[in-house]
Design an enzyme around this catalytic site. Structure first.
Site, PDB file in Angstrom:
ATOM      1  N   ASP A 283       0.861  -1.174   0.000  1.00  0.00           N
ATOM      2  CA  ASP A 283       0.000   0.000   0.000  1.00  0.00           C
ATOM      3  C   ASP A 283       0.909   1.239   0.000  1.00  0.00           C
ATOM      4  O   ASP A 283       2.120   1.137   0.214  1.00  0.00           O
ATOM      5  CB  ASP A 283      -0.882  -0.055   1.249  1.00  0.00           C
ATOM      6  CG  ASP A 283      -1.718   1.192   1.440  1.00  0.00           C
ATOM      7  OD1 ASP A 283      -2.312   1.660   0.461  1.00  0.00           O
ATOM      8  OD2 ASP A 283      -1.767   1.694   2.583  1.00  0.00           O
TER       9      ASP A 283
ATOM     10  N   ASP B  94      -2.063  -0.573   5.845  1.00  0.00           N
ATOM     11  CA  ASP B  94      -2.479  -0.041   7.140  1.00  0.00           C
ATOM     12  C   ASP B  94      -3.983   0.120   7.297  1.00  0.00           C
ATOM     13  O   ASP B  94      -4.468   0.243   8.422  1.00  0.00           O
ATOM     14  CB  ASP B  94      -1.826   1.329   7.360  1.00  0.00           C
ATOM     15  CG  ASP B  94      -2.467   2.418   6.497  1.00  0.00           C
ATOM     16  OD1 ASP B  94      -2.935   3.426   7.048  1.00  0.00           O
ATOM     17  OD2 ASP B  94      -2.507   2.254   5.256  1.00  0.00           O
TER      18      ASP B  94
ATOM     19  N   ASP C 163      -0.257   5.223   0.997  1.00  0.00           N
ATOM     20  CA  ASP C 163      -0.542   6.130   2.110  1.00  0.00           C
ATOM     21  C   ASP C 163      -0.685   5.360   3.418  1.00  0.00           C
ATOM     22  O   ASP C 163      -1.434   4.383   3.504  1.00  0.00           O
ATOM     23  CB  ASP C 163      -1.829   6.905   1.842  1.00  0.00           C
ATOM     24  CG  ASP C 163      -1.685   7.885   0.687  1.00  0.00           C
ATOM     25  OD1 ASP C 163      -1.341   9.043   0.928  1.00  0.00           O
ATOM     26  OD2 ASP C 163      -1.912   7.453  -0.474  1.00  0.00           O
TER      27      ASP C 163
END
Length: 228
Positions: A6, A182, A8
């Site tokens: 991922d 996240d 961000d």
């Protein structure tokens, strides 16, 4: 090993707005170097569009999936899969109508989606999500939830499909997949990695209900573990 990342909250810290993230100096070059160390088995899988990602990292010789995995390119720049359809402008305008009544909520227009951000006013979460969900119901779209954001996308835009697509062909095929992310949208990536015998790594500490097997404390921890 194949590593799928991922962006961000995983490789860069989350910022108040999408365009104010702080990208480390020469970070794109460092990612390409990591890909070389993995013999090309590195991919970015992000909610951002590929155009937006390139604006922050430059044009990379790196496999990337954008817009929650619905647009995918190989490291050589060739497209993997069909060209996705854009979200009609009329639908985006209806979604944007919410921001006229809620000034602290902003809309992010993407090539293949549109998102409402309520980080500046978290109290608007329930209303923003309800508004987006009703539009999705009326037009056969899906809602993607994230940290202080809800996004409208076409059905099939999920990170699981992107992981499976990359892992089905060289140089990823046959490798052990690790997905690092996240947010709740990364659970699809964790699930795909698990289905293929690998596992997920959650950034920020394990949360209830996650499919991730391990965790890293923060973005700096990701950089350290990957030797970026």
């Amino acid at each position: 090993m194949a590593i799928l990342l991922d962006f961000d909250g995983t490789l860069v810290e989350i910022a108040p707005t999408n365009d104010t993230i702080a990208v480390p100096e020469r970070f794109g070059e460092r990612l390409v170097d990591l890909s070389r160390r993995l013999d090309g088995r590195l991919a970015l899988v992000t909610g951002r569009s590929l155009e937006d990602l390139a604006g922050h990292l430059g044009q990379l010789a790196l496999a990337c999936a954008g817009s929650h995995g619905i647009e995918r390119i190989r490291a050589d720049g060739s497209r993997l899969g069909d060209v996705p359809a854009p979200i009609p402008t009329s639908i985006v305008e209806v979604l944007a109508g919410f921001t006229a009544q809620h000034p602290l909520v902003t809309i992010e227009r993407k090539a293949f989606g549109a998102a409402l951000h309520f980080r500046a006013d978290p109290g608007q979460e329930e209303a923003a999500v309800a508004h987006a969900a009703e539009i999705a119901r009326q037009h056969g779209l899906e809602c993607k939830r994230g940290k202080c954001v809800v996004e409208l996308v076409h059905p099939g835009a999920d990170k699981r499909r992107a992981v499976l697509a990359f892992m089905a062909e060289a140089p990823f095929a046959g490798a052990l997949p690790l997905f690092i992310g996240d947010d709740v949208t990364d659970e699809d990536g964790f699930r795909a990695a698990e289905e293929l015998g690998g596992f997920g790594i959650l950034v920020g500490g394990l949360r209830r209900g996650t499919r991730a097997r391990f965790c890293l404390p923060d973005v700096k921890g990701v950089h350290h573990w990957l030797e970026l």
